[in-house]
Design a protein around this motif. Sequence first.
Motif, mmCIF file in Angstrom:
data_model
loop_
_atom_site.group_PDB
_atom_site.id
_atom_site.type_symbol
_atom_site.label_atom_id
_atom_site.label_comp_id
_atom_site.label_asym_id
_atom_site.label_seq_id
_atom_site.Cartn_x
_atom_site.Cartn_y
_atom_site.Cartn_z
ATOM 1 N N THR A 11 0.838 -1.214 0.000
ATOM 2 C CA THR A 11 0.000 0.000 0.000
ATOM 3 C C THR A 11 0.866 1.255 0.000
ATOM 4 O O THR A 11 0.726 2.148 0.826
ATOM 5 C CB THR A 11 -0.957 0.012 1.208
ATOM 6 N N ASP A 50 -8.356 -0.351 -2.517
ATOM 7 C CA ASP A 50 -7.053 -0.363 -1.854
ATOM 8 C C ASP A 50 -6.004 0.410 -2.653
ATOM 9 O O ASP A 50 -5.114 1.031 -2.071
ATOM 10 C CB ASP A 50 -6.579 -1.801 -1.658
ATOM 11 N N THR A 106 -5.489 4.348 0.731
ATOM 12 C CA THR A 106 -5.386 3.931 -0.664
ATOM 13 C C THR A 106 -4.028 4.325 -1.225
ATOM 14 O O THR A 106 -3.579 5.453 -1.041
ATOM 15 C CB THR A 106 -6.494 4.592 -1.506
#
Length: 626
Positions: free
Chosen positions: A39, A219, A378
């Motif tokens: 991420t 995500d 995100t």
Amino acid sequence: MIQEILSENGPLINLWPGFQVRPNQIKLATEIENALLNTQSLILEAPTGTGKTLAYLLPALASQKRIILSVGNRTLQDHLWWGEYQKLRATVEGLRSLTLLKGCENYLCLHRLQQALEEGDPLIAANWATLQNWQVQSNDGEIQTVSIEGVQASQIRQHLTVTADRCMGKACDQFERCYFQKARNKASTAQVLLINHTLLLSDKQLFEKGMGALLPQVDSVIVDEAHQLPELLMRFNMKMVDGYRVMRWIKQVRKEIQQQPILFKEIPSLLKLFEQMWNQIHQQLCQKNSTSDLISVSVASLRPLMDVWEKLLAPLQQMHHAQINLHDVIQRLQGWLSTLKDAKDDSGVVYCEFNQQNLTLFSSHLHAPFTSVNQQATSWVFLSATLMVENNFDYFKQVLSLPDVSTYRCQESLDYKSRAALCMPNTLPLPDDEHFYSAWIEQVIEASEIIPGGFLLLFSSHAALQTAAELLQEKTGRNCLIYQSDSNRQALLNQFKRDGNAFLLATGSFWEGIDIQGLALSCVAIDKLPFIPPNDTMALVWKQVARDKQQNWFNDFMVPHAITRLRQGVGRLLRSHEDCGLILLGDRRLYTKPYGARFLKSLPSMPLLESVQDIRSYVEEWGISV
């Protein structure tokens, strides 16, 4: 897993026609895979030949996270969907499926269809049988699939679709049956969703209409062709009232009310007052601000003008209900009112750009949606072949407010040093000289007598294209394909490829997204450095931004934008390791202006030629002959 699939022992080597193992592609795919897994946000430049589409599509489909893929436009969506995605589905097991979502203007609007039928629209009536059959067969309502060709196809799409700013959302009587709403519902549960940049940037607008979030919570977001974002973001946030359009609008309304001279007697006097006030504002600004072409003006000072606009709305709407179609007229006026009202609510200020001929009011909110990228749950991956200016990412990071995002650049995959050359004839006049295009076309003709294959001529304006086209057609026996506003882009490109020895003259989207290999495209000829006109809306916004940030609008915005554009145009030449050819640039400012060095520093390293005659030795090295 990703490295294995792309390696010489992976499934693609035998099942994917033409697949080649590319170390740079594997490295890029690994960087993206790690960013998705951890991420993390990342900015990546992947030069032509890297294979970037597969390098991000494969990690996205192999990941277990919810991901949005955003590409430049609808054409690129279709290309990815029918190209790499379908090949991957056929060759690699265990990958997730991809869901496609386009903007609402790509789907049939049932409300507008019903409205057109009730009004007896002759165009819709003439094609009603075709539309009925298409509706029965269509599952998704994509208007591009209607089997109507030519001018009528574009006219029907204009009649039967609606843009995001005109969509009524839940207030629409067809909301439950809406094709776009159904597509959005499907998108909301997608694991991997493919959209385009316009849709990505319009999320907030549709959310405010009570339609729920356009894009599902995800995500990661992967943005391909990310070099488009700086311009798209600024244009998207800008609203404008252009004096030329205001005057055309007044003429249009006067023409319409001639049909009903007895009714709505107050409209002529309101139009006259409207015109007088606009001209008065223009004159006052010119008198008070002779030293500047861009100033800020309080919206409160424009209140009398807004009052006249509001008084015009009611009788125009009455005329519309009296079977006179003023839909577009009313929409334009409402848009202008909205521009000033939004500016009043936001900052109370609009900017004015003016000269002796024209006045433009514009408002740009300039919010940067990517400011808090590193603080969000995100992750964002931005990639393109042309994100760097002068070998760094500073411009892209500054405009999108991404100061702390990590960057990575793949090595150049194609050999420009030995397979290409840049020729800038030193005898040409400057582009603003009246004899420039006649001299420029002579150079193009001379180059075409040395180099076989297709020539792509890129222009920054359609007026320049038309001037060059007239000169070129008089002096060559080669086929000249000329891009017009109503041309079918793909059909024109297919014809260019088939011919193999034609001139293709184009503007706009032809600067990027074209992939023609071999001698079908052996020369990219660019008339001048692709600066946007100083009165373009983007230039106006840059002036505002530069003023707010105490920067130079030309050096800090115009030049980097033009460099990115030029890099895209140059990138049309070499598309594979076997390709070779010439970049022919007609703008001597590359050598005579201080900013010219910035352009040269940003282009791939290749031999620089000062005359067309110098090309011959390179043609021999490349192994091609006329």
